[in-house]
Design a protein around this motif. Structure first.
Motif, PDB file in Angstrom:
ATOM      1  N   MET A   1       0.823  -1.207   0.000  1.00 37.62           N
ATOM      2  CA  MET A   1       0.000   0.000   0.000  1.00 37.62           C
ATOM      3  C   MET A   1       0.859   1.260   0.000  1.00 37.62           C
ATOM      4  O   MET A   1       0.443   2.291  -0.487  1.00 37.62           O
ATOM      5  N   ALA A   2       2.069   1.176   0.567  1.00 39.87           N
ATOM      6  CA  ALA A   2       2.924   2.360   0.677  1.00 39.87           C
ATOM      7  C   ALA A   2       3.762   2.603  -0.567  1.00 39.87           C
ATOM      8  O   ALA A   2       4.557   3.521  -0.603  1.00 39.87           O
ATOM      9  N   ALA A   3       3.617   1.775  -1.599  1.00 40.00           N
ATOM     10  CA  ALA A   3       4.399   1.975  -2.815  1.00 40.00           C
ATOM     11  C   ALA A   3       4.047   3.322  -3.434  1.00 40.00           C
ATOM     12  O   ALA A   3       2.877   3.687  -3.503  1.00 40.00           O
ATOM     13  N   PRO A   4       5.042   4.088  -3.865  1.00 43.55           N
ATOM     14  CA  PRO A   4       4.746   5.417  -4.396  1.00 43.55           C
ATOM     15  C   PRO A   4       3.948   5.317  -5.689  1.00 43.55           C
ATOM     16  O   PRO A   4       4.261   4.554  -6.574  1.00 43.55           O
ATOM     17  N   ARG A   5       2.906   6.114  -5.762  1.00 43.69           N
ATOM     18  CA  ARG A   5       2.059   6.111  -6.939  1.00 43.69           C
ATOM     19  C   ARG A   5       2.030   7.487  -7.594  1.00 43.69           C
ATOM     20  O   ARG A   5       1.101   7.799  -8.313  1.00 43.69           O
ATOM     21  N   ASP A   6       3.020   8.316  -7.314  1.00 44.35           N
ATOM     22  CA  ASP A   6       2.985   9.678  -7.826  1.00 44.35           C
ATOM     23  C   ASP A   6       3.641   9.838  -9.192  1.00 44.35           C
ATOM     24  O   ASP A   6       3.632  10.908  -9.755  1.00 44.35           O
ATOM     25  N   GLY A   7       4.235   8.807  -9.731  1.00 45.81           N
ATOM     26  CA  GLY A   7       4.779   8.862 -11.087  1.00 45.81           C
ATOM     27  C   GLY A   7       6.146   9.503 -11.210  1.00 45.81           C
ATOM     28  O   GLY A   7       6.564   9.836 -12.308  1.00 45.81           O
ATOM     29  N   LYS A   8       6.864   9.686 -10.110  1.00 50.37           N
ATOM     30  CA  LYS A   8       8.186  10.321 -10.201  1.00 50.37           C
ATOM     31  C   LYS A   8       9.175   9.472 -10.997  1.00 50.37           C
ATOM     32  O   LYS A   8      10.017  10.005 -11.700  1.00 50.37           O
ATOM     33  N   LYS A   9       9.039   8.159 -10.878  1.00 50.79           N
ATOM     34  CA  LYS A   9       9.946   7.294 -11.637  1.00 50.79           C
ATOM     35  C   LYS A   9       9.636   7.402 -13.128  1.00 50.79           C
ATOM     36  O   LYS A   9      10.535   7.416 -13.957  1.00 50.79           O
ATOM     37  N   GLY A  10       8.360   7.502 -13.465  1.00 50.64           N
ATOM     38  CA  GLY A  10       7.979   7.685 -14.870  1.00 50.64           C
ATOM     39  C   GLY A  10       8.501   8.995 -15.429  1.00 50.64           C
ATOM     40  O   GLY A  10       8.969   9.054 -16.572  1.00 50.64           O
ATOM     41  N   ILE A  11       8.441  10.054 -14.629  1.00 51.89           N
ATOM     42  CA  ILE A  11       8.984  11.346 -15.054  1.00 51.89           C
ATOM     43  C   ILE A  11      10.488  11.242 -15.254  1.00 51.89           C
ATOM     44  O   ILE A  11      11.039  11.780 -16.216  1.00 51.89           O
ATOM     45  N   ALA A  12      11.165  10.513 -14.357  1.00 53.83           N
ATOM     46  CA  ALA A  12      12.628  10.362 -14.466  1.00 53.83           C
ATOM     47  C   ALA A  12      13.007   9.568 -15.717  1.00 53.83           C
ATOM     48  O   ALA A  12      13.988   9.893 -16.390  1.00 53.83           O
ATOM     49  N   ILE A  13      12.219   8.552 -16.057  1.00 59.17           N
ATOM     50  CA  ILE A  13      12.503   7.766 -17.264  1.00 59.17           C
ATOM     51  C   ILE A  13      12.270   8.625 -18.507  1.00 59.17           C
ATOM     52  O   ILE A  13      13.074   8.610 -19.451  1.00 59.17           O
ATOM     53  N   PHE A  14      11.177   9.385 -18.512  1.00 58.32           N
ATOM     54  CA  PHE A  14      10.912  10.271 -19.648  1.00 58.32           C
ATOM     55  C   PHE A  14      11.991  11.350 -19.755  1.00 58.32           C
ATOM     56  O   PHE A  14      12.374  11.748 -20.855  1.00 58.32           O
ATOM     57  N   ASP A  15      12.500  11.821 -18.621  1.00 59.27           N
ATOM     58  CA  ASP A  15      13.601  12.791 -18.600  1.00 59.27           C
ATOM     59  C   ASP A  15      14.826  12.215 -19.309  1.00 59.27           C
ATOM     60  O   ASP A  15      15.453  12.896 -20.125  1.00 59.27           O
ATOM     61  N   PHE A  16      15.160  10.957 -19.009  1.00 60.18           N
ATOM     62  CA  PHE A  16      16.327  10.316 -19.617  1.00 60.18           C
ATOM     63  C   PHE A  16      16.143  10.179 -21.134  1.00 60.18           C
ATOM     64  O   PHE A  16      17.049  10.479 -21.912  1.00 60.18           O
ATOM     65  N   ILE A  17      14.956   9.744 -21.551  1.00 59.73           N
ATOM     66  CA  ILE A  17      14.685   9.574 -22.981  1.00 59.73           C
ATOM     67  C   ILE A  17      14.732  10.920 -23.698  1.00 59.73           C
ATOM     68  O   ILE A  17      15.277  11.039 -24.795  1.00 59.73           O
ATOM     69  N   LEU A  18      14.188  11.945 -23.056  1.00 61.54           N
ATOM     70  CA  LEU A  18      14.196  13.289 -23.652  1.00 61.54           C
ATOM     71  C   LEU A  18      15.614  13.829 -23.780  1.00 61.54           C
ATOM     72  O   LEU A  18      15.950  14.497 -24.764  1.00 61.54           O
ATOM     73  N   ARG A  19      16.468  13.512 -22.816  1.00 61.54           N
ATOM     74  CA  ARG A  19      17.867  13.944 -22.901  1.00 61.54           C
ATOM     75  C   ARG A  19      18.585  13.278 -24.073  1.00 61.54           C
ATOM     76  O   ARG A  19      19.383  13.908 -24.759  1.00 61.54           O
TER      77      ARG A  19
ATOM     78  N   VAL B   1      20.557   8.574 -12.001  1.00 63.05           N
ATOM     79  CA  VAL B   1      20.394   8.598 -10.542  1.00 63.05           C
ATOM     80  C   VAL B   1      18.955   8.965 -10.185  1.00 63.05           C
ATOM     81  O   VAL B   1      18.373   8.410  -9.248  1.00 63.05           O
ATOM     82  N   SER B   2      18.355   9.865 -10.958  1.00 64.16           N
ATOM     83  CA  SER B   2      16.961  10.244 -10.708  1.00 64.16           C
ATOM     84  C   SER B   2      16.004   9.098 -10.987  1.00 64.16           C
ATOM     85  O   SER B   2      14.929   9.038 -10.410  1.00 64.16           O
ATOM     86  N   ILE B   3      16.383   8.183 -11.877  1.00 65.93           N
ATOM     87  CA  ILE B   3      15.541   7.011 -12.129  1.00 65.93           C
ATOM     88  C   ILE B   3      15.640   6.041 -10.955  1.00 65.93           C
ATOM     89  O   ILE B   3      14.639   5.523 -10.472  1.00 65.93           O
ATOM     90  N   VAL B   4      16.861   5.810 -10.470  1.00 67.02           N
ATOM     91  CA  VAL B   4      17.067   4.862  -9.373  1.00 67.02           C
ATOM     92  C   VAL B   4      16.495   5.416  -8.068  1.00 67.02           C
ATOM     93  O   VAL B   4      15.869   4.691  -7.295  1.00 67.02           O
TER      94      VAL B   4
END
Length: 196
Positions: free
Chosen positions: A25-43, A106-109
């Motif tokens: 239940m405590a798993a983060p669901r705010d999408g920060k990891k998704g934003i970090a992955i999209f950040d890497f792809i955009l770079r 690092v932002s993805i991890v």
């Protein structure tokens, strides 16, 4: 003698079951990891675009021969200081993007770490300014090459140097594509930091 039967029921400890549910239940669901992955792809996309812009502009030259081999006119990027600045600036942008990829990983991890994200936000903003200034300056010269300026007697050279103008125009378009990618990176970093 009568044998007594045991009526005890084995029940698993409540702490282990509820602990497992609580961790799910405590798993983060705010999408920060998704934003970090999209950040890497955009770079990576911005890196490809910046390298393409620098390489295309750096290899743009054309020679026209009139009458015989003795009358030649040449157009090259290094004849125009603005285009020289463009090549250097876009190479610096590409170099920064290569150096920023480990911080993006690092932002993805660790998606909740604010330090790397803040550092990327600051340097992305500075690099966006460099990218935009180089693209805008080169776009102005490309406009003059296509249309000229009758007031200052600058002639449009793209009627004669078509290949040169196509290459420099493509380089400018690629540089604006990397500028748009940087704008998205800055906005995404700001949103990710705001959620902290």
């Amino acid at each position: 003698m009568m044998k007594s039967e045991s009526t005890a029921i084995d029940v698993p400890e409540s702490g282990t079951v509820s602990k497992g549910k609580a961790s799910l239940m405590a798993a983060p669901r705010d999408g920060k990891k998704g934003i970090a992955i999209f950040d890497f792809i955009l770079r990576i996309g911005a890196l490809v675009s910046a390298l393409a812009a620098a390489a295309t502009m750096g290899t743009s030259d054309e020679t026209l021969t009139f009458f015989n081999q003795f009358f030649q006119f040449q157009a090259s990027y290094d004849d125009i200081p603005t285009f020289q600045f463009f090549v250097i600036a876009m190479a610096m942008v590409a170099g920064y993007l290569v150096l920023s990829l480990p911080f993006s990983m690092v932002s993805i991890v660790r998606p909740h770490a604010a330090g790397p994200r803040s550092l990327l936000l600051i340097f992305d903003t500075v690099t966006l300014a460099l990218n935009t200034s180089a693209a805008a300056a080169a776009a102005d010269i490309v406009y003059l090459a296509h249309n000229g300026n009758a007031t200052t007697n600058w002639f449009a050279i793209c009627l004669q140097f078509g290949d040169f103008c196509r290459k420099v125009s493509g380089a400018v378009v690629a540089s604006f594509a990397s500028a748009v990618a940087f704008m998205l990176l800055v906005v995404m970093s700001g949103l990710a930091l705001r959620r902290n």
